[in-house]
Design a protein around this motif. Sequence first.
Motif, short mmCIF file in Angstrom:
data_model
loop_
_atom_site.label_atom_id
_atom_site.label_comp_id
_atom_site.label_asym_id
_atom_site.label_seq_id
_atom_site.Cartn_x
_atom_site.Cartn_y
_atom_site.Cartn_z
N MET A 1 0.80 -1.21 0.00
CA MET A 1 0.00 0.00 0.00
C MET A 1 0.84 1.27 0.00
O MET A 1 0.50 2.21 -0.68
CB MET A 1 -0.96 -0.04 1.20
CG MET A 1 -2.00 1.02 1.16
SD MET A 1 -3.12 0.71 -0.19
CE MET A 1 -4.39 1.83 0.20
N PRO A 2 1.97 1.36 0.76
CA PRO A 2 2.79 2.57 0.74
C PRO A 2 3.36 2.86 -0.65
O PRO A 2 3.51 4.02 -1.01
CB PRO A 2 3.90 2.31 1.73
CG PRO A 2 3.39 1.24 2.62
CD PRO A 2 2.45 0.44 1.79
N LYS A 3 3.69 1.81 -1.44
CA LYS A 3 4.21 2.03 -2.78
C LYS A 3 3.14 2.69 -3.66
O LYS A 3 3.46 3.53 -4.49
CB LYS A 3 4.67 0.71 -3.41
CG LYS A 3 5.93 0.16 -2.81
CD LYS A 3 6.36 -1.09 -3.53
CE LYS A 3 7.62 -1.64 -2.88
NZ LYS A 3 8.10 -2.84 -3.58
N PHE A 4 1.90 2.29 -3.47
CA PHE A 4 0.81 2.88 -4.23
C PHE A 4 0.66 4.37 -3.91
O PHE A 4 0.45 5.19 -4.80
CB PHE A 4 -0.51 2.14 -3.94
CG PHE A 4 -1.68 2.73 -4.67
CD1 PHE A 4 -1.82 2.58 -6.04
CD2 PHE A 4 -2.62 3.48 -3.98
CE1 PHE A 4 -2.89 3.14 -6.71
CE2 PHE A 4 -3.69 4.05 -4.64
CZ PHE A 4 -3.83 3.87 -6.01
N LYS A 5 0.80 4.74 -2.64
CA LYS A 5 0.70 6.15 -2.25
C LYS A 5 1.83 6.97 -2.84
O LYS A 5 1.63 8.08 -3.32
CB LYS A 5 0.69 6.29 -0.73
CG LYS A 5 -0.59 5.82 -0.08
CD LYS A 5 -0.54 6.03 1.41
CE LYS A 5 -1.82 5.53 2.07
NZ LYS A 5 -1.78 5.69 3.53
N ILE A 6 3.04 6.40 -2.83
CA ILE A 6 4.19 7.10 -3.41
C ILE A 6 3.99 7.27 -4.92
O ILE A 6 4.25 8.34 -5.47
CB ILE A 6 5.50 6.36 -3.10
CG1 ILE A 6 5.78 6.41 -1.60
CG2 ILE A 6 6.67 6.93 -3.89
CD1 ILE A 6 6.92 5.53 -1.15
N LEU A 7 3.52 6.22 -5.58
CA LEU A 7 3.26 6.29 -7.01
C LEU A 7 2.17 7.31 -7.31
O LEU A 7 2.27 8.08 -8.27
CB LEU A 7 2.87 4.90 -7.53
CG LEU A 7 2.57 4.81 -9.02
CD1 LEU A 7 3.83 5.14 -9.83
CD2 LEU A 7 2.06 3.43 -9.38
N LEU A 8 1.13 7.36 -6.50
CA LEU A 8 0.04 8.31 -6.70
C LEU A 8 0.51 9.75 -6.52
O LEU A 8 0.19 10.62 -7.33
CB LEU A 8 -1.11 8.00 -5.72
CG LEU A 8 -2.36 8.85 -5.87
CD1 LEU A 8 -3.01 8.59 -7.22
CD2 LEU A 8 -3.33 8.56 -4.74
N THR A 10 3.61 10.85 -6.86
CA THR A 10 4.52 11.14 -7.96
C THR A 10 3.77 11.43 -9.25
O THR A 10 4.07 12.40 -9.95
CB THR A 10 5.49 9.96 -8.18
OG1 THR A 10 6.16 9.68 -6.95
CG2 THR A 10 6.51 10.27 -9.26
N ALA A 11 2.76 10.64 -9.54
CA ALA A 11 1.96 10.85 -10.75
C ALA A 11 1.20 12.18 -10.67
O ALA A 11 1.12 12.91 -11.66
CB ALA A 11 0.98 9.69 -10.94
N PHE A 12 0.68 12.50 -9.51
CA PHE A 12 -0.06 13.75 -9.34
C PHE A 12 0.86 14.96 -9.49
O PHE A 12 0.47 15.98 -10.05
CB PHE A 12 -0.74 13.77 -7.97
CG PHE A 12 -1.59 14.97 -7.75
CD1 PHE A 12 -2.80 15.13 -8.40
CD2 PHE A 12 -1.16 15.98 -6.89
CE1 PHE A 12 -3.57 16.25 -8.20
CE2 PHE A 12 -1.92 17.11 -6.70
CZ PHE A 12 -3.13 17.25 -7.35
N SER A 13 2.09 14.86 -9.02
CA SER A 13 3.02 15.99 -9.12
C SER A 13 3.53 16.19 -10.54
O SER A 13 3.98 17.27 -10.90
CB SER A 13 4.19 15.81 -8.16
OG SER A 13 4.96 14.69 -8.55
N LEU A 14 3.46 15.17 -11.38
CA LEU A 14 3.92 15.29 -12.76
C LEU A 14 2.83 15.76 -13.71
O LEU A 14 3.13 16.08 -14.87
CB LEU A 14 4.49 13.94 -13.23
CG LEU A 14 5.76 13.47 -12.52
CD1 LEU A 14 6.15 12.09 -13.02
CD2 LEU A 14 6.89 14.45 -12.73
N VAL A 15 1.61 15.82 -13.26
CA VAL A 15 0.52 16.28 -14.11
C VAL A 15 0.66 17.78 -14.31
O VAL A 15 0.81 18.53 -13.36
CB VAL A 15 -0.86 15.94 -13.49
CG1 VAL A 15 -1.98 16.57 -14.28
CG2 VAL A 15 -1.04 14.44 -13.39
N THR A 16 0.64 18.22 -15.57
CA THR A 16 0.75 19.66 -15.85
C THR A 16 -0.64 20.27 -15.95
O THR A 16 -1.61 19.61 -16.28
CB THR A 16 1.51 19.89 -17.16
OG1 THR A 16 0.81 19.26 -18.22
CG2 THR A 16 2.93 19.40 -17.06
N ASN A 17 -0.68 21.54 -15.67
CA ASN A 17 -1.94 22.27 -15.70
C ASN A 17 -1.72 23.55 -16.47
O ASN A 17 -0.76 24.28 -16.21
CB ASN A 17 -2.39 22.56 -14.25
CG ASN A 17 -3.77 23.15 -14.19
OD1 ASN A 17 -4.46 23.22 -15.20
ND2 ASN A 17 -4.16 23.58 -13.02
#
Length: 141
Positions: A1-8, A10-17
């Motif tokens: 579960m902690p790997k999923f949170k880290i991945l989430l 990381t993915a959220f921080s890479l999303v551009t707006n």
Amino acid sequence: MPKFKILLVTAFSLVTNYNFAQHTDEINSNRPGESMSAYAVGKSVIQVETGIYGINENHRLLGYDANGYGLDLDLRYGFLMEKLEVIANIQYQKQDFVSAFDQYSKSNLKQTVLGAKYLLYDPFKNYEKNKCIQLESESFL
């Protein structure tokens, strides 16, 4: 579960707006000193100005202390033409009062102002800089 949170994360921080800002040459701000500028924001431009303040009062004669905060919101929208804008100023305030006999809290809209502004005279419209030619002369004796 902690790997999923880290991945989430990381993915959220890479999303551009993509955000769009005001497209005029100068930002016509009312906020510094909370004064009202003479110029409108421009046609179809929405400008939001916010602020926060704190309250810390001690009233000796009435015997109470007040602590709290307030939020200030100014909305400006350029309407129909460059010279016209509509304005909404909304202030919210929350205070906690403590006295020797009682303790209570109050929160409400402190001020709500709706209005419009139209620029009648622009001193810089059709302004031409005068080009002066300086002639230098030397005299010999």
